[in-house]
Design a protein around this motif. Structure first.
Motif, short mmCIF file in Angstrom:
data_model
loop_
_atom_site.label_atom_id
_atom_site.label_comp_id
_atom_site.label_asym_id
_atom_site.label_seq_id
_atom_site.Cartn_x
_atom_site.Cartn_y
_atom_site.Cartn_z
N VAL A 64 0.84 -1.20 0.00
CA VAL A 64 0.00 0.00 0.00
C VAL A 64 0.87 1.25 0.00
CG1 VAL A 64 -1.60 1.37 1.39
CG2 VAL A 64 -2.01 -1.07 1.10
N ALA A 65 1.90 1.25 0.86
CA ALA A 65 2.79 2.42 0.95
C ALA A 65 3.48 2.66 -0.39
CB ALA A 65 3.82 2.20 2.06
N GLU A 66 3.93 1.56 -1.02
CA GLU A 66 4.62 1.67 -2.31
C GLU A 66 3.68 2.26 -3.38
OE1 GLU A 66 7.27 -1.47 -4.89
OE2 GLU A 66 5.29 -2.12 -4.24
N LEU A 67 2.43 1.74 -3.40
CA LEU A 67 1.47 2.24 -4.40
C LEU A 67 1.12 3.70 -4.13
CD1 LEU A 67 -0.42 1.66 -6.79
CD2 LEU A 67 -2.16 0.95 -5.15
N GLN A 68 0.92 4.03 -2.87
CA GLN A 68 0.53 5.41 -2.55
C GLN A 68 1.64 6.39 -2.93
OE1 GLN A 68 -0.68 5.08 1.55
NE2 GLN A 68 -2.85 4.85 0.97
N GLN A 69 2.88 5.95 -2.74
CA GLN A 69 3.99 6.81 -3.12
C GLN A 69 3.98 7.02 -4.64
OE1 GLN A 69 7.90 5.22 -2.70
NE2 GLN A 69 8.87 7.22 -2.57
N ALA A 108 -3.15 7.74 -10.78
CA ALA A 108 -4.10 8.34 -9.82
C ALA A 108 -5.47 8.46 -10.49
CB ALA A 108 -3.59 9.70 -9.36
N ALA A 109 -5.47 8.83 -11.79
CA ALA A 109 -6.74 8.95 -12.51
C ALA A 109 -7.41 7.59 -12.64
CB ALA A 109 -6.50 9.55 -13.89
N GLU A 110 -6.58 6.55 -12.90
CA GLU A 110 -7.17 5.21 -13.03
C GLU A 110 -7.79 4.75 -11.70
OE1 GLU A 110 -5.43 2.45 -15.54
OE2 GLU A 110 -6.08 0.70 -14.40
N LEU A 111 -7.10 5.04 -10.61
CA LEU A 111 -7.65 4.69 -9.29
C LEU A 111 -8.98 5.41 -9.08
CD1 LEU A 111 -7.49 3.43 -6.48
CD2 LEU A 111 -6.19 5.43 -5.74
#
Lengths: 202, 143
Positions: B23-28, B37-40
């Motif tokens: 999660v931390a890796e993805l959020q970074q 970010a748009a896809e999320l």
């Protein structure tokens, strides 16, 4: 995190224990009250799983027959609406596994509420119905169970008889396909899904 | 930038299936990649729209309740002894629910209850053959 729509349906008022007891003893009027109260919920579940009205009506009827036969097995640990909701889901998925789908042109079903629902920016009921209708069968059922009804993946795997990993892949692909369809149908470049930037890589 | 590694994790992220470090890796990554970010955001909007759709009640066809009642009235009373055929089909349905199925190539499935059924049938044939063959062997064996 998805909030299960079970919670929404569980808020429907349960039949009184006296009505349930009468229905369990075979009182047709008491059972008719149950059918009339929950027909919208059961039909909605069947329609969303099966994607057309003919199949949805057959599966919803089957769900009520299973309810009638299994009334003596109902225990009040769960609310009646949650119990019936799961019967409707199971009957619909079983129907999907058993019967060939009747092809029907896509047509937005009537809603019980009169006002237009708020589904998101640039997304209306017709768009959602059309997008779900166009999904491949293998993707649609797991995606509906996961994202429309918030079922856990494990439960979807058990209901559909598919491996857990396969179910996850199908849901991910279903979401991707819906995302593209809803973006294509979007109302305008500044709104919601339509305004999202296209992917720069595949 | 090749974002495919992170794109594959977006669905797992929204399903709450990533570990703390993932999660931390993805959020970074999301903090400096507007495309991901748009896809999320889009996946979130799709899920939001589907969940909102699932809360709506569709109107059943006209006279649906009457048709259900017409069929229900042909049923035996709830909890009453079932006809033999219904008992068999209910048992098979129950076994199907509990035992599941074995996935086969081509997306086909083999119900576990069928495998058990074939196994029992084969065992019955083998036992029957063995008993018959054994009796004949004993009859033919000279004392």
């Amino acid at each position: 995190m998805a909030t299960s729509n079970l919670h929404k349906w569980a808020s429907l008022p349960d039949p009184s224990s006296a009505d349930l007891a009468r229905a369990t003893e075979g009182d047709a009027q008491a059972f008719k009250l149950i059918v009339e109260r929950y027909q919208g919920m059961v039909y909605s579940v069947a329609y969303n799983v099966l994607g057309n009205r003919t199949d949805a009506e057959d599966a919803a009827q089957e769900a009520f027959l299973r309810c009638y036969r299994k009334l003596p097995q109902f225990r009040s640990e769960a609310t009646f609406s949650t119990w019936l909701f799961r019967l409707a889901l199971t009957a619909s998925v079983d129907y999907k596994r058993r019967e060939k789908r009747h092809p029907e042109p896509v047509e937005t079903p009537e809603l019980v509420a009169e006002e237009a629902p708020e589904l998101g920016e640039g997304v209306d009921a017709a768009t959602i119905v059309a997008a779900l209708h166009d999904l491949p069968e293998d993707y649609r059922v797991p995606t509906v169970l996961r994202d429309v009804y918030g079922l856990p993946y494990q439960e979807i795997a058990e209901a559909t008889g598919r491996p857990l990993g396969t179910v996850k892949v199908m849901v991910h692909r279903g979401r991707a396909s819906l995302r593209l369809k809803l973006r294509a149908e979007g109302a305008g470049p500044e709104q919601g899904l339509a305004g999202a930037r296209p992917r720069s890589d595949a | 930038m090749d974002c495919s590694y992170f794109r594959e994790r977006i669905n797992l992220y929204v399903d709450g299936e990533l570990g703390y470090l993932e999660v931390a890796e993805l959020q970074q990554h999301l903090s400096f990649c507007p495309d991901c970010a748009a896809e999320l955001a889009q996946v979130g909007e799709v899920r939001g729209a589907l969940a909102a759709w699932g809360r709506l009640e569709l109107a059943p066809p006209p006279a649906f309740a009457e048709r259900v009642m017409a069929v229900a009235e042909l049923e035996p009373l709830p909890g009453s002894p079932r006809p033999f055929g219904r008992a068999v089909s209910d048992t098979l349905e129950y076994l199907d629910e509990k035992l599941g199925s074995i996935p086969l190539p081509g997306g086909r499935h083999l119900p576990v209850k069928n495998v058990i059924g074939w196994g029992l049938a084969t065992a019955a044939v083998v036992i029957g053959f063995e008993r018959r063959h054994g009796r004949r062997s004993r009859e033919l064996t000279p004392l």
